[in-house]
Design a protein around this motif. Structure first.
Motif, PDB file in Angstrom:
ATOM      1  N   GLU A 165      52.918  39.405  37.009  1.00 55.31           N
ATOM      2  CA  GLU A 165      52.310  40.717  37.262  1.00 55.31           C
ATOM      3  C   GLU A 165      51.028  40.583  38.082  1.00 55.31           C
ATOM      4  OE1 GLU A 165      51.933  42.986  33.684  1.00 55.31           O
ATOM      5  OE2 GLU A 165      54.040  42.737  33.127  1.00 55.31           O
ATOM      6  N   ASP A 166      51.055  39.674  39.027  1.00 57.04           N
ATOM      7  CA  ASP A 166      49.915  39.414  39.902  1.00 57.04           C
ATOM      8  C   ASP A 166      50.202  40.001  41.281  1.00 57.04           C
ATOM      9  OD1 ASP A 166      47.681  38.461  41.176  1.00 57.04           O
ATOM     10  OD2 ASP A 166      48.352  36.381  41.260  1.00 57.04           O
ATOM     11  N   GLY A 167      49.371  40.948  41.724  1.00 59.41           N
ATOM     12  CA  GLY A 167      49.545  41.556  43.034  1.00 59.41           C
ATOM     13  C   GLY A 167      50.310  42.868  43.002  1.00 59.41           C
ATOM     14  N   ILE A 168      50.783  43.282  41.830  1.00 60.36           N
ATOM     15  CA  ILE A 168      51.595  44.496  41.730  1.00 60.36           C
ATOM     16  C   ILE A 168      50.783  45.734  42.119  1.00 60.36           C
ATOM     17  CG2 ILE A 168      53.038  45.903  40.231  1.00 60.36           C
ATOM     18  CD1 ILE A 168      54.087  43.071  40.785  1.00 60.36           C
ATOM     19  N   GLN A 169      49.531  45.799  41.630  1.00 61.20           N
ATOM     20  CA  GLN A 169      48.707  46.975  41.925  1.00 61.20           C
ATOM     21  C   GLN A 169      48.430  47.096  43.420  1.00 61.20           C
ATOM     22  OE1 GLN A 169      47.977  49.394  39.631  1.00 61.20           O
ATOM     23  NE2 GLN A 169      49.391  48.116  38.463  1.00 61.20           N
ATOM     24  N   ARG A 170      48.319  45.981  44.105  1.00 58.71           N
ATOM     25  CA  ARG A 170      48.090  46.048  45.549  1.00 58.71           C
ATOM     26  C   ARG A 170      49.323  46.577  46.278  1.00 58.71           C
ATOM     27  NH1 ARG A 170      47.263  41.480  50.129  1.00 58.71           N
ATOM     28  NH2 ARG A 170      46.970  42.953  51.829  1.00 58.71           N
TER      29      ARG A 170
END
Length: 310
Positions: A165-170
């Motif tokens: 879940e790393d980079g999902i918000q971007r």
């Protein structure tokens, strides 16, 4: 927003991470996703309808052709395309590349180049490189990103690890910038437009994918025969038939003393209960339906062939 890419690059994992809920089924088996599945995310002022699509591949069956058709149709109708590919598996790289020595830089997968050429230019494309956590030295990925950037113009290029879940918000930030203006089409608490009986079948198939190997997962389909919701606080009753193509596959699915089928049913029931928030009574049967993947009639009965435009 259509999630498009080859099989097993992490599109469904990306969808689940964006939703914060394991809606779509995931497994190590290629072509896990057979239908386009919508998940709704409200991200700031933006309502983002993420459409997870089957991985585009070289089809060997009529089912495969229908899956490809569904993915291409989703891409044609999208306001934004998120093209997902994956960082290379270090275990398959030459030692000198992994250690940063001189050598040929990482290059795009040939199928990725074909898919990108087929996307057209109508909708903006956000490029997502998934599974970057595989690479200890992230600098090795820079030539690969540069090579993709030369193929076509992207609205954004985002490296991520969907599993972590790393980079999902971007990714959501970049997509939100591209959303056309309009009223929201879903309530704030709506997660999908699919009925729960669809996911009941999917969660049974997910456990088949996890429990079996070789040809059994690809030759299996799940059909909901009975779906009875209680009027009060009682249990949801579901009867489902698992279709396979050969008697040997049926034997594997049932297992000695029906233990395999019991395990599949138990794990699927827990997944369905998590989704519906109530007790579930799930009954499973296994039926041999020869060559169902090659029959337009059988595919239609099982919900995979929804006409020439789906």
């Amino acid at each position: 927003m259509a999630l498009v890419g080859r099989p097993n690059v992490g599109k469904s994992t990306l969808l689940n991470a964006a939703l914060g809920h394991p809606l779509a089924i995931v497994s190590p088996t290629p072509q896990t996703t057979r239908d386009a599945i919508l998940g709704v995310v409200h991200h700031g002022p933006a309502e983002i309808a993420l459409l997870d699509t089957p991985g585009l591949h070289r089809p060997r069956t009529e089912l495969g052709r229908v899956m490809n058709q569904a993915a291409r149709e989703a891409a044609r109708g999208a306001d934004v395309i998120v093209f997902v590919t994956e960082a290379p598996d270090p275990a398959r790289l030459p030692r000198r590349v992994k250690e940063g020595e001189d050598g040929p830089p990482l290059a795009p997968h040939p199928s990725d180049l074909t898919l990108l050429a087929d996307l057209g230019s109508e909708a903006p494309v956000v490029f997502v490189l998934n599974k970057v956590d595989r690479m200890r030295d992230k600098a090795l990925l820079l030539p690969l990103l540069d090579a993709f950037a030369k193929v076509r113009e992207f609205a954004a290029i985002v490296p991520i690890s969907a599993l972590r879940e790393d980079g999902i918000q971007r990714v959501l930030d970049e997509v939100a910038k591209l959303c056309p203006e309009g009223d929201w089409g879903f309530a704030p608490d709506e997660l999908t437009d699919r009925p729960t009986r669809f996911f009941a079948a999917e969660y049974v198939r997910e456990q088949i994918l996890r429990a079996t190997k070789a040809e059994v997962p690809h030759a299996s389909a799940v059909q909901i025969e009975r779906y009875v919701e209680p009027t009060g606080e009682g249990a949801l009753h579901i009867d489902a038939t698992i279709h396979v193509e050969r008697p040997g596959q049926k034997k594997i699915l049932i297992g000695a003393g029906a233990e395999q089928l019991k395990r599949i049913g138990t794990e699927a029931r827990l997944r369905i209960e998590e989704l519906v928030g109530r007790q579930v009574n799930l009954k499973l049967w296994v039926r041999v339906t020869p060559e169902w993947r090659e029959s337009r009639e059988r595919l239609d009965e099982l919900g995979y062939n929804k006409g020439e435009t789906s």
